[in-house]
Design a protein around this motif. Structure first.
Motif, PDB file in Angstrom:
ATOM      1  N   LYS A   8       1.829 -12.500 -42.098  1.00 46.66           N
ATOM      2  CA  LYS A   8       0.734 -12.461 -43.069  1.00 46.66           C
ATOM      3  C   LYS A   8       1.189 -12.785 -44.489  1.00 46.66           C
ATOM      4  N   THR A  25      -1.893 -15.993 -38.768  1.00 49.45           N
ATOM      5  CA  THR A  25      -1.801 -14.798 -37.927  1.00 49.45           C
ATOM      6  C   THR A  25      -1.317 -15.210 -36.545  1.00 49.45           C
ATOM      7  N   ASN A  27      -4.992 -12.216 -33.496  1.00 46.00           N
ATOM      8  CA  ASN A  27      -4.308 -11.341 -34.461  1.00 46.00           C
ATOM      9  C   ASN A  27      -4.148  -9.931 -33.901  1.00 46.00           C
TER      10      ASN A  27
END
Length: 760
Positions: free
Chosen positions: A398, A411, A446
């Motif tokens: 991130k 992600t 994610n």
């Protein structure tokens, strides 16, 4: 001029003296020539050895051997030539002077060998060296002549004297020049050329000697007592010396040949060693290519599998746990599509660095399997270590990345399998980690998931369903269409039907579309499935026309993946022509996200479809990311409001306002409005009051098969009262006609009518 008792420039006496006539023994002359040729050949051979020697010691050794051989050959040739010289009086030779001549011969030979050992010379350097060598050979000859002692006095003719020196210089220059060209040759022609050159050089050397002998005149004063020569064995001695020298020269040539072969073997051995070294480097390069990824320098799938197998053996023997982590970069394709593959490659390098920096030590293995797929192998003491590492990687991912002038955040989705809990082989663990990754991607990305046994059960079932779906499409067995009426609020008639696919599975029974549509999309079957729905819907529309429903239209859903195919317009035209149905009676429903995915290509395809006369409808409106700027450019006929805006009416005031706004906007863009998922009379009255054109839902009817359709249509159409529908009559009709549909509508195409159970 008198030098060492020899008269070079002094004129011969005119009277009172006798000039002796001298002859030469032809056999000894021939022996002298053979020695000169052999010495020339040995000189050329040893010059090659000097040029090809690998170290200074060898060069120095062969230079001295060559000089000794050449000097010995020249001196022996001169000595035999002197023995061949036959004088009609008694002669003797002074040993010190003979040895002095040998010194001059060796000096000239050593200079010749030094010159031959140099790689390159200019012409002037060759000429200068040849002059010195020529003078050295001439000095050897005339010093040797000075050793001759007799009652006669030696006089030399100046012209022949100078000519003999010039012949020696020319022979030296020829030797130096030819040896340079013979140094790097090989083969039979090269050897024959060396033999021929030796004969020519030998002739030059012997020519110089006998030119000098021709310049000699022996003069005996008048009154001197002439002593006849005693019996001698000059022929035997000359031949003996010739044989000995030839043996010595032959030994030198043999040594040079043996050294050449040995050097060639050493050179071949070095070449073999060099080739082996190159092969070893090539093997290492191939191993690098075979086991490492060229872009990220991480190991690839093959290298990973090799290390993985070794780790499994180690853990099986010693005990312990391993975790296999599959990583997939979320929406990586967007980077390649928008910024190009070069930017995608740079991003992969950065991501590989992030992943490599997140693992614990060199014992943890990080590999790139291809594309944006990475795999990590780590040793564990407990399960949670894998979770913590996965979370650390997700957190590292991130961090903003600068790429192509943009600042972006990526992600990743992660799937994890554990040894020995989830499998005992590389294949099983990798497959299970991939299933866990698939679960992470299906859960919104994610995220991370550990493998569980139900994933494998579901994957096995999906694989089986894929195989059976292929069979169903190929044999057209089990697939069927259900139809849900679409009610026109202005005419009070059913004017459209939505075609909804079902699959009568031989074991699992009737399957809803959400059980197999995603399988078709993921395995390349969706185009074939959509085409089957299109052909079947057109065929059923022709059947309905023959049963009196000539004005009825059918709406067919189109998958977003199928909308990207250029062949779609041709397939629609073919299906209509095959069924004999007018294009105006077919409507193609596409979702707004599919429309906006590639607006430029989609716009071209939609215009081709509209040019056929087929209507276009935008399905599930409000759930995607439509741009009104693009929406007004699309060749649409109908806008279908998603049921999520209807289900809470009349309780949700905000939803009511949104629906009103959509209806007004659609009419402003000259689009008709269909609202799906209508379940209650309150929803129906609200839509009718605010100008909605069509409604669809369980309030009217559940989806039914073609065989059940006509009675349902007849019953709904009989409930028309001018331009409105009586709520009471609707309620009564619904009680008689509808029953719960076991397959509520899925978000994708080919779904059912509603996710809410109908009114009973």
């Amino acid at each position: 001029m008198d030098w060492l008792g020899l008269q070079f420039i002094t004129e011969l006496p005119r009277s009172g003296q006798v000039i002796l006539n001298c002859t030469h023994d032809p056999f000894l002359v021939l022996a002298a020539y053979l020695v000169a040729c052999a010495a020339s050949f040995a000189t050329l051979d040893t010059a090659e050895r000097v040029g090809h020697a690998d170290n200074p010691t060898s060069q120095r050794l062969w230079r001295w051997v060559g000089a000794a051989c050449l000097a010995g050959g020249l001196w022996t040739m001169h000595f035999i030539g002197m023995l061949a010289f036959q004088v009609p009086l008694e002669v003797h030779y002074r040993l010190p002077t003979i040895l002095l001549s040998l010194f001059f011969a060796f000096g000239a030979s050593l200079l010749a060998m030094y010159s031959l050992g140099q790689p390159r010379h200019t012409l002037w350097q060759y000429v200068r060296t040849s002059v010195w060598i020529g003078f050295g050979i001439a000095s050897m000859h005339y010093v040797g002549m000075a050793a001759l002692q007799s009652s006669a006095k030696a006089y030399y003719q100046p012209g022949l004297f100078v000519l003999s020196i010039l012949i020696g210089i020319a022979a030296s220059l020829a030797t130096l020049s030819i040896a340079r060209h013979l140094r790097d040759g090989s083969g039979m022609f090269h050897q024959l050329l060396k033999y021929a050159t030796s004969l020519v050089l030998g002739a030059g050397i012997i020519g110089m000697h006998f030119t000098a002998m021709a310049a000699l005149n022996l003069v005996v004063p008048v009154g001197s007592v002439l002593i006849a020569p005693s019996a001698n064995n000059h022929l035997q001695l000359g031949l003996t010396v010739a044989v000995i020298m030839l043996l010595i020269i032959g030994s030198v040539i043999s040594a040079a040949l043996a050294d050449k072969k040995l050097q060639n073997k050493e050179r071949d051995l070095r070449r073999v060693n060099a080739l082996l070294s190159q092969l070893d480097q090539a093997r290492m390069s191939l191993q690098q290519v075979a086991h490492y990824d060229a872009l990220t320098n991480l190991i690839n799938r093959r290298g990973f599998n090799q290390i993985f197998a070794e780790k499994l053996i180690e853990k099986t023997t010693e005990g312990g746990m391993l975790a296999v982590m599959f990583l997939d970069i979320d929406h990586f394709k967007r980077i390649n599509d928008s910024l190009g593959h070069d930017a995608g490659d740079e991003l992969l390098k950065v991501i590989a660095h992030h992943i490599k920096g997140s693992v614990r030590s060199h014992d943890d293995v990080v590999a790139r399997f291809g594309g944006d797929e990475f795999c990590i192998l780590i040793g564990l003491r407990e399960r949670e270590e894998a979770r913590h590492m996965a979370q650390r990687i997700m957190l590292k991912m991130k961090e903003p990345i600068e790429l192509a002038g943009r600042r972006m955040v990526m992600t990743t989705s992660i799937g994890i399998s554990l040894f020995p809990e989830d499998g005992n082989t590389c294949e099983d663990l990798l497959k299970n980690a991939d299933l866990a990754l698939y679960q992470s991607k299906g859960s919104g990305r994610n995220s991370l998931h550990f493998f569980s046994s139900n994933m494998k059960t579901r994957a096995t079932l999906e694989l089986q369903l894929e195989e059976e779906l292929r069979y169903a499409l190929r044999e057209e067995a089990g697939l069927m269409l259900y139809y849900q009426p679409i009610y026109d609020l202005k005419t009070g008639q059913v004017t459209k039907l939505e075609a909804l696919i079902r699959w009568q599975h031989p074991v699992l029974g009737l399957l809803p579309p959400d059980r197999f549509i995603s399988i078709a999309e993921n395995n390349g079957l969706i185009a074939e499935l959509d085409n089957w729905v299109l052909r079947k819907a057109c065929e059923d529309l022709g059947t309905l026309s023959r049963q009196g429903c000539e004005e009825l239209k059918i709406a067919v859903n189109c998958s977003p993946l199928n909308l990207a195919r250029e062949e779609l317009a041709d397939e629609i035209e073919h299906a209509l022509r095959l069924a004999g149905v007018a294009p105006q009676r077919l409507e193609l429903e596409v979702t707004e996200n599919a429309l906006m995915g590639n607006i430029a290509n989609t716009l071209v395809l939609l215009r081709q479809i509209r040019a056929l006369g087929v209507s276009l409808s935008i399905d599930d409106f409000g759930t995607g990311y439509s741009s009104l700027a693009y929406l007004k450019r699309l060749p649409l006929n109908t806008l279908k409001i998603d049921r999520s805006f209807i289900q809470d009416i009349p309780k949700a005031t905000q939803d009511m306002e949104i629906v009103q706004a959509i209806i007004v906007m659609a009419h402003t863009l000259h689009l008709q409005v269909v609202t799906e998922g209508v379940e209650t009379l309150e929803q129906y009255e609200f839509l009718e009051r605010h100008g909605c054109d069509f409604v669809q839902g369980y309030l009217l009817s559940r989806p039914v098969s073609l065989e059940e359709l006509l009675p349902v249509l007849h019953e709904i159409n009989q409930r028309k009262h001018s331009h409105s529908v009586s709520p009471l009559s609707l309620a009564r009709g619904i009680t008689a006609l509808t029953s719960p549909d076991p397959f509520p509508k899925s978000p994708g195409p080919h779904g059912g009518g509603s996710v809410v159970r109908p009114i009973r």
